[in-house]
Design a protein around this motif. Structure first.
Motif, short mmCIF file in Angstrom:
data_model
loop_
_atom_site.label_atom_id
_atom_site.label_comp_id
_atom_site.label_asym_id
_atom_site.label_seq_id
_atom_site.Cartn_x
_atom_site.Cartn_y
_atom_site.Cartn_z
N UNK A 98 76.92 -22.49 29.75
CA UNK A 98 76.92 -21.61 30.91
C UNK A 98 76.86 -22.39 32.22
N UNK A 99 76.41 -23.65 32.17
CA UNK A 99 76.32 -24.40 33.42
C UNK A 99 76.89 -25.81 33.33
N UNK A 100 76.76 -26.45 32.14
CA UNK A 100 76.94 -27.90 32.09
C UNK A 100 78.35 -28.36 32.41
N UNK A 101 79.36 -27.61 31.94
CA UNK A 101 80.72 -28.09 32.16
C UNK A 101 81.01 -28.22 33.64
N UNK A 102 80.59 -27.22 34.41
CA UNK A 102 80.83 -27.27 35.86
C UNK A 102 79.90 -28.26 36.53
N UNK A 103 78.61 -28.09 36.23
CA UNK A 103 77.59 -28.86 36.95
C UNK A 103 77.72 -30.36 36.72
N UNK A 104 77.96 -30.77 35.47
CA UNK A 104 78.04 -32.20 35.21
C UNK A 104 79.20 -32.84 35.95
N UNK A 105 80.32 -32.11 36.05
CA UNK A 105 81.45 -32.62 36.82
C UNK A 105 81.08 -32.78 38.28
N UNK A 106 80.40 -31.77 38.81
CA UNK A 106 80.04 -31.82 40.23
C UNK A 106 79.07 -32.98 40.48
N UNK A 107 78.06 -33.10 39.62
CA UNK A 107 77.09 -34.20 39.79
C UNK A 107 77.79 -35.55 39.81
N UNK A 108 78.77 -35.68 38.93
CA UNK A 108 79.49 -36.95 38.86
C UNK A 108 80.27 -37.19 40.15
N UNK A 109 80.95 -36.12 40.60
CA UNK A 109 81.73 -36.22 41.84
C UNK A 109 80.86 -36.59 43.03
#
Lengths: 305, 552
Positions: B302-313
């Motif tokens: 529910x969150x990780x796919x989006x959030x992990x990408x953003x954190x990395x960016x």
């Protein structure tokens, strides 16, 4: 006065007008009357797979379910409350705004204010609610202002309190529609005979006296007609605003009949229940409009029919 | 005069050219490549029409899909409006609205296509017994769930389930403590927040938030079942202690009351986001993306796919903003089952072909070909030598630059195309070396972890996310998961009506209970509102289904 007989000659003379009217009558039949056939769904246990003819006839069962459902009763209350609140606030503000604007002497300023004020009318609700969400969020401008001014000690979540919901919706309506609604009144005001104002000036009437004794009585017929029409619309208290601004917490004050129709009719595939709710709404609207019209008739004002 | 005539002719010619050009374009594209449409009753991001991988796939298997996602409405309403319009896309994943589509009779049965032997990849997705479970009341199979399905050896590195999550920087600051209960969890969060009122970039810290929107309100709603040590049956607890499996309502257990009392206490102490009850999913994700939220209860997907990408960016992963799952229980020393080992078969929804699809044979072939290893690699790994490299042993790997690129939303839209709601595999690739999806490649996973995560994994001696949870390893019960039944309920039955109304009551009252100044009183009001909608009707139907599943 004797009613004029309609002769073929008369019709021929007004050929163009008649054709125009016929177009609209056809339009009305197609888009307003034919869909009424769908009302039969309210008396069936309608399944779209079985169609109008195959679905089981259940009489008034759906209506019974509706009126024993406490949610529906609450939804009626919300719709009426928000409808009345919206009607009163937008109606009052539009007249006030039109009169104030009429008093502005500087033509450019007047035009400018008028144009700016009716622009929000062209924004769709999704944008207006977006702006509201941002402005009222815990880090939004409203909370920021209230905190900086020392009125609040910490941010409040405006959308979490039932008490704020109706005023927020009314405010949104006022903000969006005041300028637009004022146009009609401004037009009505310009059609008032200037000699009346001149005469009043000679009699020594001030601005206030002129508004009270000339402007307001001058636009009274317009006010009455619009009021009657708007009363019929009270149950159209809105769908988008409440749908977009609402949330689980304020659901009990935010849901309107339209939202109820959507969740049951479209969401749960119970078209019958949705239709029954829709019929109820239409019936109430007709009653309201007839009542308002009767009232206007009694008090000797201009009326719709 | 002449001039204006010329202008008119010119305008007409231009218009004609444009019309022909447009018509020409359409023809050129749909020549021998079939264009399918698909609606997915979940929010998602559309990929560009000229997406590069989609084009490569289209050239190889002769089809491409235009995906449309849920925007603004609830899944049921979106599916309802599609039914009302009577205009269906070729493929559809209706989520909770699957049963409505089935009742409408607009889905193509899969049976003859599966039996024909022409679509081996598709058939291979499930065992005969598993396919059986997709059979509807009329004896046909209409859809296949595409998730949580492993090919070959299980390679799970993530905890693709629900948990109480905590930012790795909080754990680091607290000296990597053992956290087993709600009390310990909130204690760490609040102590950290007291010392760090803002993040490094100056955003005010939010110790804890929850999402309450639409069906995603499980983030606040179903924790009590896990806190009592039960697995994710979703809508109910199945109690096996008496010998015969029995349905228990987790909404009314003492644990539920304790959990909400804890949330209430924390809310009153100012430790819970004041906007939790009114935020939308987008706002929630935006909030998490700032790195300011220390913890929440949520499902990984529910969150990780989006959030992990953003954190990395944003480089927030280097500041320790990534989340670690915790397997909390209501008391110290209880077993927990937050993590589900093995496959979870949610037969209540999946991808379906509609009767509006003019060539179902081609559509099934398309679904089948998407599972072809080469195409599967293209979907999830990308283009060889561009998105990943292959070492001398045939092992796929990515450079840091490739990983960052793959996390970039613009690049995802223009280049990557994983058709994420189409049939797919987890687990091991047919080459026996690689994982089907990069997130499950152990080497990729470990190399892809930001430094604070690596330190945390070492500190707790964990190799993968499930190690943090420490769930009991056991076979899933034959009835698991019960939510696949409740998700498919419609308001045709009293149980379904109760289920819908229970949802409405909980949507309103759970946030109220958390925010109330007088917890006991509000809890009583909530309980009477809850009992007024006949939850027993729902529980009875669940018990019947449980008995049926336990017997088969």
């Amino acid at each position: 006065m004797k009613a004029k007989r309609i002769s073929w000659k008369e019709i021929k003379r007004q050929k163009f007008l008649v054709i125009c009217t016929v177009c609209f009558v056809i339009y009305g039949i197609i888009f307003y009357y034919i869909p009424l056939g769908g009302w039969i769904m309210a008396f069936q246990n309608y399944k779209s797979r079985d169609g109008f003819f195959g679905s089981e006839f259940v009489g008034l069962a759906k209506f019974k379910f509706l009126f024993s459902d406490s949610t529906f009763l609450r939804v009626i209350r919300n719709t009426l409350a928000m409808g009345v609140l919206n009607l009163v606030s937008t109606f009052f503000m539009a007249i006030l705004f039109a009169i104030l604007l009429n008093e502005v002497r500087l033509a450019i300023g007047k035009k400018f204010v008028q144009t700016v004020s009716y622009l929000p009318h062209f924004l769709s609700w999704i944008i207006v609610t977006g702006i509201l969400h941002d402005a009222l969020s815990s880090s939004g401008i409203v909370n920021e202002l209230l905190i900086k001014c020392g009125i609040l000690s910490g941010p409040i979540n405006f959308f979490a309190h039932k008490g704020y919901f109706w005023p927020i919706v009314a405010f949104a309506n006022v903000w969006k529609e005041t300028g637009w609604n004022a146009i009609v009144y401004l037009a009505a005001i310009t059609s008032i005979d200037p000699s009346l104002y001149e005469a009043a000036t000679i009699d020594g009437a001030g601005r206030w006296a002129k508004i009270k004794n000339i402007t307001l009585p001058g636009i009274k017929p317009t006010i009455m007609i619009l009021l009657i029409m708007n009363i019929g619309n009270v149950l159209n208290a809105g769908f988008e605003v409440q749908y977009l601004l609402g949330n689980g917490l304020v659901k009990s004050v935010a849901d309107t009949i339209d939202i109820y129709t959507l969740t049951w009719g479209v969401g749960q595939n119970d078209y019958s229940l949705g239709t029954a709710a829709g019929i109820f709404k239409s019936v109430v609207a007709i009653i309201l409009i007839v009542a308002a019209n009767q009232f206007a008739k009694k008090s000797g004002e201009s009326r719709l029919f | 005069m002449k001039n204006s005539k010329l202008q008119r002719v010119l305008a007409f010619v231009l218009l004609a050219v444009m019309v022909f050009a447009l018509a020409g374009c359409n023809k050129g594209k749909s020549g021998d490549i079939k264009e399918y449409t698909m609606f997915i009753a979940m929010p998602g991001s559309e990929i560009n029409d000229d997406n590069e991988v989609a084009q490569i796939i289209a050239e190889k298997i002769g089809g491409r899909v235009k995906e449309t996602w849920l925007t603004g409405q609830s899944a049921a309403e979106a599916v309802g409006s599609i039914i009302a319009s009577n205009d269906y896309p070729d493929f559809i994943d209706g989520g909770d609205g699957m049963m409505a589509l089935y009742n409408e009779g607009v889905l193509v049965p899969w049976d003859e296509y599966l039996e024909s032997g022409k679509y081996p990849n598709l058939k291979e997705m499930y065992s005969d017994k598993e396919w059986e479970s997709f059979r509807q009341a009329d004896g046909h199979i209409y859809w296949a769930n595409v998730f949580q399905n492993n090919y070959g050896e299980n390679r799970a590195t993530t905890h693709n389930d629900e948990a109480f999550w905590i930012q790795v920087k909080v754990l680091e600051w607290a000296g990597y403590p053992e956290i087993h209960t709600l009390d310990q969890y909130f204690d760490v969060l609040t102590r950290y927040a007291a010392e760090h009122p803002t993040t490094e970039s100056g955003v005010a810290t939010i110790p804890y938030t929850m999402l309450c929107e639409d069906w995603r309100y499980f983030c606040i709603e179903n924790a009590p079942e896990f806190l009592d040590g039960y697995p994710n049956d979703g809508s109910v607890i199945v109690d096996k202690s008496s010998g015969t499996p029995t349905i228990v309502d987790y909404n009314t257990t003492p644990t539920a009351k304790k959990y909400f009392a804890k949330l209430n206490e924390q809310y009153q102490a100012g430790n819970i986001d004041i906007e939790f009850a009114t935020q939308t999913y987008d706002q929630y994700i935006a909030k998490l993306s700032t790195g300011a939220v220390l913890g929440m209860c949520d499902q990984w997907w529910n969150f990780a796919y989006t959030i992990n990408d953003v954190f990395k960016q944003q480089g927030l992963d280097k500041q320790g903003c990534n989340y670690i799952p915790l397997g909390l229980t209501i008391e110290e020393g209880m077993e927990n089952r937050w993590h589900t080992y093995g496959d979870t078969l949610n037969n209540s929804s999946g991808v379906a072909v509609t009767t509006d699809c003019d060539d179902p044979d081609a559509a099934f072939k398309f679904l089948n070909d998407l599972l072809d290893q080469e195409i599967h690699d293209l979907r999830f790994w990308g283009v060889k030598d561009v998105d990943y490299l292959v070492d001398e042993n045939g092992l796929y790997y990515r450079t840091e630059e490739m990983r960052t690129k793959a996390a970039d939303p613009a690049y995802q839209a223009s280049h990557l195309c994983n058709y994420s709601y189409m049939p797919q595999w987890l687990g091991t690739s047919r080459d026996g070396i690689n994982a089907m999806q990069p997130t499950e490649q152990a080497s990729e996973f470990l190399n892809g972890l930001a430094e604070p995560l690596v330190k945390c994994f070492q500190a707790y001696g964990a190799d993968s996310y499930p190690d943090f949870i420490g769930s009991v390893v056991e076979e899933n019960a034959p009835w698991f998961p019960m939510y696949s039944f409740s998700n498919a309920m419609t308001t045709e039955t009293p149980g379904g009506v109760a289920w819908t109304k229970m949802g409405e009551v909980k949507h309103e009252w759970l946030p109220k209970v958390v925010m109330s100044k007088n917890f006991e009183e509000t809890w009583e009001q909530y309980m009477s509102a809850y009992n007024a909608v006949n939850p027993q009707d729902f529980l009875n139907e669940m018990q019947q289904e449980l008995d049926r599943r336990a017997a088969s």
